[in-house]
Scaffold this active site. Structure first.
Site, short mmCIF file in Angstrom:
data_model
loop_
_atom_site.label_atom_id
_atom_site.label_comp_id
_atom_site.label_asym_id
_atom_site.label_seq_id
_atom_site.Cartn_x
_atom_site.Cartn_y
_atom_site.Cartn_z
CG ASP A 1 1.89 -7.51 108.95
OD1 ASP A 1 1.77 -6.36 108.49
OD2 ASP A 1 2.11 -7.74 110.15
CG ASP B 1 2.19 -6.98 114.37
OD1 ASP B 1 1.43 -6.90 113.38
OD2 ASP B 1 3.23 -6.31 114.48
#
Length: 174
Positions: free
Chosen positions: A148, A126
């Site tokens: 995401d 991330d």
């Protein structure tokens, strides 16, 4: 065997685009930003590009589970679900064009993160970190990635499209 309709296959261009964009951006983060550091910040500290890894799922839930359980719950089960979604995608003849594109965006995001779960020991990479100004008690939104974003944006579009379809059908039947 029934020939596949090109209209059914075309939205998978989005699936491939999401997977490729997700994996390229993650590879760049891994290569150029040290883990757990800020690579660059924009607009003060509103948007930061950082390098973190998530062994759990959304909001790092389940990160402390044993590896075997994480692989099963966050790898195998989602893979089976993704396969089922693809089967439904091809069998359902009533999805609208928008719904098909949204589903393919969700599939791309799902596979983008599954690739990390299966092939990155450190977990899902991330890197997008956004200031959240204390909303919901969060100083910053949980860090996320391209996969995401695709799942969330396409999921919202899918929900909106179903609401529109159901409201039109309700008006027809009224």
């Amino acid at each position: 065997m029934e020939k596949l309709d090109k209209k059914l296959l075309l939205p998978f261009v989005l699936t491939l685009f999401v997977i490729i964009a997700d994996q390229i951006t993650k590879a760049l983060i891994v290569k150029y930003i040290e883990p757990f550091t800020i690579g660059v910040a924009y607009f003060g500290d509103f948007l930061r590009i950082i390098h973190v890894a998530n062994k759990g799922v959304a909001f790092s839930m389940g990160y402390s589970l044993p590896l075997v359980l994480r692989r099963l719950c966050f790898g195998i089960v989602p893979l089976v679900v993704m396969i089922l979604v693809i089967l439904v995608y091809f069998r359902n003849k009533e999805f609208t064009t928008l719904q098909r594109w949204a589903i393919c965006g969700i599939i791309g995001g799902g596979f983008g993160n599954l690739i990390d779960r299966f092939f990155r020991e450190e977990g899902v990479i991330d890197f997008i970190d956004v200031k959240f100004y204390g909303l919901f008690g969060l100083a910053r939104w949980p860090t996320f990635n391209v996969a995401d974003m695709a799942v969330v944006i396409c999921g919202i579009l899918l929900i909106i499209s179903f609401v529109i379809v159901f409201s039109k059908e309700g008006k027809k039947n009224a």
